[in-house]
Design a protein around this motif. Structure first.
Motif, PDB file in Angstrom:
ATOM      1  N   ARG A 295      -0.080  -3.565  13.125  1.00 34.54           N
ATOM      2  CA  ARG A 295      -1.175  -2.857  12.460  1.00 34.54           C
ATOM      3  C   ARG A 295      -0.619  -1.877  11.428  1.00 34.54           C
ATOM      4  O   ARG A 295      -1.149  -1.760  10.321  1.00 34.54           O
ATOM      5  CB  ARG A 295      -2.022  -2.116  13.497  1.00 34.54           C
ATOM      6  CG  ARG A 295      -3.104  -1.229  12.883  1.00 34.54           C
ATOM      7  CD  ARG A 295      -3.859  -0.457  13.940  1.00 34.54           C
ATOM      8  NE  ARG A 295      -3.005   0.408  14.730  1.00 34.54           N
ATOM      9  CZ  ARG A 295      -2.544   1.594  14.326  1.00 34.54           C
ATOM     10  NH1 ARG A 295      -2.857   2.040  13.114  1.00 34.54           N
ATOM     11  NH2 ARG A 295      -1.800   2.318  15.115  1.00 34.54           N
ATOM     12  N   LYS A 296       0.458  -1.190  11.787  1.00 31.91           N
ATOM     13  CA  LYS A 296       1.041  -0.190  10.893  1.00 31.91           C
ATOM     14  C   LYS A 296       1.716  -0.817   9.681  1.00 31.91           C
ATOM     15  O   LYS A 296       1.806  -0.189   8.626  1.00 31.91           O
ATOM     16  CB  LYS A 296       2.042   0.665  11.666  1.00 31.91           C
ATOM     17  CG  LYS A 296       1.406   1.497  12.763  1.00 31.91           C
ATOM     18  CD  LYS A 296       2.477   2.135  13.653  1.00 31.91           C
ATOM     19  CE  LYS A 296       1.852   2.850  14.828  1.00 31.91           C
ATOM     20  NZ  LYS A 296       2.862   3.356  15.788  1.00 31.91           N
ATOM     21  N   VAL A 297       2.219  -2.042   9.813  1.00 31.28           N
ATOM     22  CA  VAL A 297       2.982  -2.657   8.718  1.00 31.28           C
ATOM     23  C   VAL A 297       2.207  -3.772   8.016  1.00 31.28           C
ATOM     24  O   VAL A 297       2.779  -4.513   7.224  1.00 31.28           O
ATOM     25  CB  VAL A 297       4.342  -3.194   9.217  1.00 31.28           C
ATOM     26  CG1 VAL A 297       5.160  -2.077   9.830  1.00 31.28           C
ATOM     27  CG2 VAL A 297       4.184  -4.346  10.193  1.00 31.28           C
ATOM     28  N   GLN A 298       0.916  -3.868   8.276  1.00 38.12           N
ATOM     29  CA  GLN A 298       0.121  -4.914   7.647  1.00 38.12           C
ATOM     30  C   GLN A 298       0.181  -4.826   6.124  1.00 38.12           C
ATOM     31  O   GLN A 298       0.286  -5.848   5.429  1.00 38.12           O
ATOM     32  CB  GLN A 298      -1.340  -4.807   8.108  1.00 38.12           C
ATOM     33  CG  GLN A 298      -2.240  -5.893   7.535  1.00 38.12           C
ATOM     34  CD  GLN A 298      -3.680  -5.751   8.012  1.00 38.12           C
ATOM     35  OE1 GLN A 298      -3.987  -4.958   8.926  1.00 38.12           O
ATOM     36  NE2 GLN A 298      -4.584  -6.496   7.406  1.00 38.12           N
ATOM     37  N   TYR A 299       0.159  -3.603   5.601  1.00 45.79           N
ATOM     38  CA  TYR A 299       0.216  -3.416   4.147  1.00 45.79           C
ATOM     39  C   TYR A 299       1.501  -3.996   3.580  1.00 45.79           C
ATOM     40  O   TYR A 299       1.493  -4.690   2.570  1.00 45.79           O
ATOM     41  CB  TYR A 299       0.113  -1.926   3.823  1.00 45.79           C
ATOM     42  CG  TYR A 299       0.296  -1.592   2.358  1.00 45.79           C
ATOM     43  CD1 TYR A 299      -0.751  -1.756   1.454  1.00 45.79           C
ATOM     44  CD2 TYR A 299       1.516  -1.107   1.883  1.00 45.79           C
ATOM     45  CE1 TYR A 299      -0.586  -1.443   0.118  1.00 45.79           C
ATOM     46  CE2 TYR A 299       1.683  -0.793   0.549  1.00 45.79           C
ATOM     47  CZ  TYR A 299       0.633  -0.959  -0.337  1.00 45.79           C
ATOM     48  OH  TYR A 299       0.806  -0.666  -1.670  1.00 45.79           O
ATOM     49  N   MET A 300       2.611  -3.724   4.234  1.00 46.20           N
ATOM     50  CA  MET A 300       3.901  -4.216   3.754  1.00 46.20           C
ATOM     51  C   MET A 300       3.975  -5.736   3.836  1.00 46.20           C
ATOM     52  O   MET A 300       4.517  -6.396   2.938  1.00 46.20           O
ATOM     53  CB  MET A 300       5.051  -3.591   4.551  1.00 46.20           C
ATOM     54  CG  MET A 300       5.161  -2.078   4.380  1.00 46.20           C
ATOM     55  SD  MET A 300       3.936  -1.156   5.350  1.00 46.20           S
ATOM     56  CE  MET A 300       5.015  -0.124   6.332  1.00 46.20           C
ATOM     57  N   ARG A 301       3.446  -6.276   4.902  1.00 45.87           N
ATOM     58  CA  ARG A 301       3.423  -7.737   5.046  1.00 45.87           C
ATOM     59  C   ARG A 301       2.623  -8.376   3.905  1.00 45.87           C
ATOM     60  O   ARG A 301       3.038  -9.378   3.312  1.00 45.87           O
ATOM     61  CB  ARG A 301       2.787  -8.127   6.380  1.00 45.87           C
ATOM     62  CG  ARG A 301       3.460  -7.601   7.628  1.00 45.87           C
ATOM     63  CD  ARG A 301       4.714  -8.324   7.972  1.00 45.87           C
ATOM     64  NE  ARG A 301       5.135  -8.066   9.346  1.00 45.87           N
ATOM     65  CZ  ARG A 301       6.374  -8.156   9.785  1.00 45.87           C
ATOM     66  NH1 ARG A 301       7.354  -8.473   8.947  1.00 45.87           N
ATOM     67  NH2 ARG A 301       6.667  -7.912  11.051  1.00 45.87           N
ATOM     68  N   GLU A 302       1.467  -7.800   3.623  1.00 48.42           N
ATOM     69  CA  GLU A 302       0.577  -8.382   2.614  1.00 48.42           C
ATOM     70  C   GLU A 302       1.120  -8.223   1.201  1.00 48.42           C
ATOM     71  O   GLU A 302       0.883  -9.088   0.347  1.00 48.42           O
ATOM     72  CB  GLU A 302      -0.813  -7.741   2.724  1.00 48.42           C
ATOM     73  CG  GLU A 302      -1.554  -8.096   4.009  1.00 48.42           C
ATOM     74  CD  GLU A 302      -2.879  -7.378   4.141  1.00 48.42           C
ATOM     75  OE1 GLU A 302      -3.127  -6.439   3.331  1.00 48.42           O
ATOM     76  OE2 GLU A 302      -3.665  -7.729   5.038  1.00 48.42           O
ATOM     77  N   THR A 303       1.824  -7.127   0.942  1.00 49.17           N
ATOM     78  CA  THR A 303       2.345  -6.892  -0.412  1.00 49.17           C
ATOM     79  C   THR A 303       3.766  -7.410  -0.599  1.00 49.17           C
ATOM     80  O   THR A 303       4.296  -7.372  -1.713  1.00 49.17           O
ATOM     81  CB  THR A 303       2.320  -5.383  -0.737  1.00 49.17           C
ATOM     82  OG1 THR A 303       3.065  -4.673   0.267  1.00 49.17           O
ATOM     83  CG2 THR A 303       0.886  -4.872  -0.787  1.00 49.17           C
ATOM     84  N   GLY A 304       4.381  -7.877   0.479  1.00 48.04           N
ATOM     85  CA  GLY A 304       5.732  -8.416   0.369  1.00 48.04           C
ATOM     86  C   GLY A 304       6.771  -7.379   0.025  1.00 48.04           C
ATOM     87  O   GLY A 304       7.741  -7.662  -0.691  1.00 48.04           O
ATOM     88  N   THR A 305       6.572  -6.153   0.515  1.00 49.60           N
ATOM     89  CA  THR A 305       7.510  -5.053   0.242  1.00 49.60           C
ATOM     90  C   THR A 305       8.333  -4.749   1.489  1.00 49.60           C
ATOM     91  O   THR A 305       7.932  -5.080   2.607  1.00 49.60           O
ATOM     92  CB  THR A 305       6.747  -3.798  -0.196  1.00 49.60           C
ATOM     93  OG1 THR A 305       5.698  -3.534   0.749  1.00 49.60           O
ATOM     94  CG2 THR A 305       6.129  -3.991  -1.568  1.00 49.60           C
ATOM     95  N   PRO A 306       9.490  -4.104   1.324  1.00 47.01           N
ATOM     96  CA  PRO A 306      10.323  -3.785   2.483  1.00 47.01           C
ATOM     97  C   PRO A 306       9.606  -2.863   3.471  1.00 47.01           C
ATOM     98  O   PRO A 306       8.744  -2.063   3.090  1.00 47.01           O
ATOM     99  CB  PRO A 306      11.536  -3.088   1.875  1.00 47.01           C
ATOM    100  CG  PRO A 306      11.589  -3.560   0.452  1.00 47.01           C
ATOM    101  CD  PRO A 306      10.155  -3.726   0.050  1.00 47.01           C
TER     102      PRO A 306
END
Length: 496
Positions: A295-306
């Motif tokens: 849940r906390k890293v969903q943004y990073m997963r979706e944007t393909g960022t580290p």
């Protein structure tokens, strides 16, 4: 006269040509962090809390850092108080600490610092060289031992969040309400970026630790502003960007945000604290850990960022806790830690565990209970624990009979639907807001004077001995914790 310091606090910055093993600035490429040769780097390390940003559970005081320092200055006088804190900061992280840390195969130190080292509130915007001398000393040690450093502004003027560790003395984050506070932070970061541009040991800049903007829009505007200001003087270094609401919420971040940036969550688990549920390693509990992290890293997963997990880690018991022995409790906590790290390993998550050295809560290294410092403050620590002033490592069962009737009466005064209206809700309950103000704020401010009074009449030699309890050679090492961290770090090295 007290003995001379192990190394002078005004040591000059080590030039990049002196560095070992680190010879190029890291940068972001897609979801990876690469060095100048295009080699993938996964940062695994620790947060150096308690050194340039004092926190109550790390060195034992109650309340907030500026209150702690003010109480010492009142009872010792400014000259002796400055002497003591200079020694303490020096001994908290020395060359021996850096050498030990590097020997475990870990490669990154997150260096939290308090803005008060760099400017005075009565002289805002005027940057003090002393702050840089303090940073440089630690960076020198890391440079010598091939460790990356992430510079982390842990405490901003006005307070970037509502909690005690931003050292504002308030329960409101006024940083988001006053442009002047934000201007001062921008000015400070520009000076820092000017100082360390071109330095490959600096992995990057972490502009704000655990921001908590109730409106969710001021933070985005500030990040956009700080990125432009830093890039104007240092276009190369990575920015490490914490999510909102204590680094756990990216829901209001734009789909495409800042270039050359790593996004940071903090992944503490309630299983790892005295007030949390017992961790038995069931499949259900493991699934809960994974859901919370994803849940906390969903943004990073979706944007393909580290992805960088800037803080995590359980609290360890030194005595019986909730009816179980310390050995049993800690075995559960180590099992929890192993499971968390296994989750991070699947995606080469960058991480910095919290923390390196303290008086026994979480540290990879901790002060010996038989040391002069711990012997002196032991009665104070027992009282603080009994009063549950330290949220990080206590269970409030001993004080429920005092506060529960008061809380019950207060909740009867506030309509039920409004009890969840105060940010950050539902993360913090009505009860949590109450204990922050009454116990961790007001009562802790009074009690911190008791600790200061224990130091009355101490000579320079005695103060040096007390601070010296934090020297690496005088501390104990938490072997199982270090084994877990080292195994994961070395696995990454050996697999390449």
């Amino acid at each position: 006269m007290a003995p001379s310091l192990e190394e002078p606090l005004d040591s000059q910055f080590v030039a990049p040509s002196k560095q070992r093993n680190i010879n190029s600035i890291l940068h972001v490429s897609g979801s990876d962090v690469l060095d100048g040769d295009g080699k993938k780097v996964v940062l695994k390390g620790v947060g150096l809390g308690g050194v340039l940003n004092q926190e109550n559970f790390i060195t034992g005081f109650s309340g907030q850092e500026h209150e702690h320092r003010e109480s010492f200055e009142k009872v010792l006088g400014k000259e002796k108080a400055d002497f003591y804190f200079d020694r303490l900061l020096n001994y908290l992280f020395s060359d021996k600490d850096a050498a030990f840390f590097a020997s475990l195969g870990l490669n990154c130190v997150r260096l939290p610092f308090n803005y008060r080292h760099f400017e005075d509130d009565l002289n805002p915007g005027v940057i003090k060289e002393e702050g840089f001398r303090l940073l440089d000393r630690i960076i020198n040690h890391c440079t010598k031992h091939g460790l990356y450093v992430i510079l982390d502004l842990h405490t901003a003027p006005g307070g970037q969040n509502q909690d005690w560790h931003c050292d504002s003395g308030l329960t409101r984050a006024l940083f988001w309400k006053f442009k002047d506070f934000q201007d001062r932070v921008v000015n400070l970061w520009v000076k820092i970026a000017e100082r360390y541009r071109g330095n490959p040991v600096i992995a990057g800049y972490n502009p704000l630790n655990e921001p908590a903007d109730p409106d969710h829009v001021n933070l985005i505007a500030f990040y956009d502003r700080i990125e432009k200001a830093i890039r104007a003087v240092d276009p190369e270094h990575i920015l490490f960007i914490d999510g909102n609401t204590y680094s756990m919420d990216f829901t209001h971040f734009p789909t495409k945000f800042l270039p050359n940036a790593v996004y940071a969550c903090h992944d503490y688990s309630t299983f790892g604290f005295p007030r949390g549920h017992i961790y038995d390693g069931t499949e259900e509990q493991k699934a809960k850990l994974r859901r919370s992290f994803e849940r906390k890293v969903q943004y990073m997963r979706e944007t393909g960022t580290p992805i960088w997990n800037g803080e995590f880690g359980p609290v360890y018991a030194s005595s019986e806790e909730n009816g179980e022995t310390a050995e049993v409790v800690n075995a559960r906590r180590f099992s929890l830690l192993r499971e968390q790290i296994a989750i991070y390993r699947e995606s080469d998550i960058h991480w910095n565990i919290w923390l390196y050295k303290d008086i026994g809560y979480q540290g990879m290294v901790y002060v010996d209970p038989k040391s002069p410092y711990m012997q002196l403050i032991a009665p104070f620590l027992a009282k603080k624990q009994k009063l549950c002033l330290d949220f990080w490592g206590c269970n409030d069962d001993q004080v429920k009979h005092i506060y529960d009737p008061f809380l019950k009466a207060l909740k009867e005064m506030v309509p039920e639907h409004l009890q969840k209206s105060k940010y950050p809700s539902p993360l913090w309950s009505f009860e949590r807001h109450f204990e922050r103000v009454v116990r961790e704020g007001l009562l802790s401010e009074y009690i911190t004077w008791e600790m200061a009074e224990l130091f009355v009449g101490k000579t320079d030699e005695e103060l040096d001995i007390l601070a010296g309890s934090f020297k690496f050679e005088n501390c104990l090492v938490r072997e199982e914790l270090n084994k877990i961290l080292s195994e994961d770090a070395l696995r990454g090295i050996n697999s390449k």
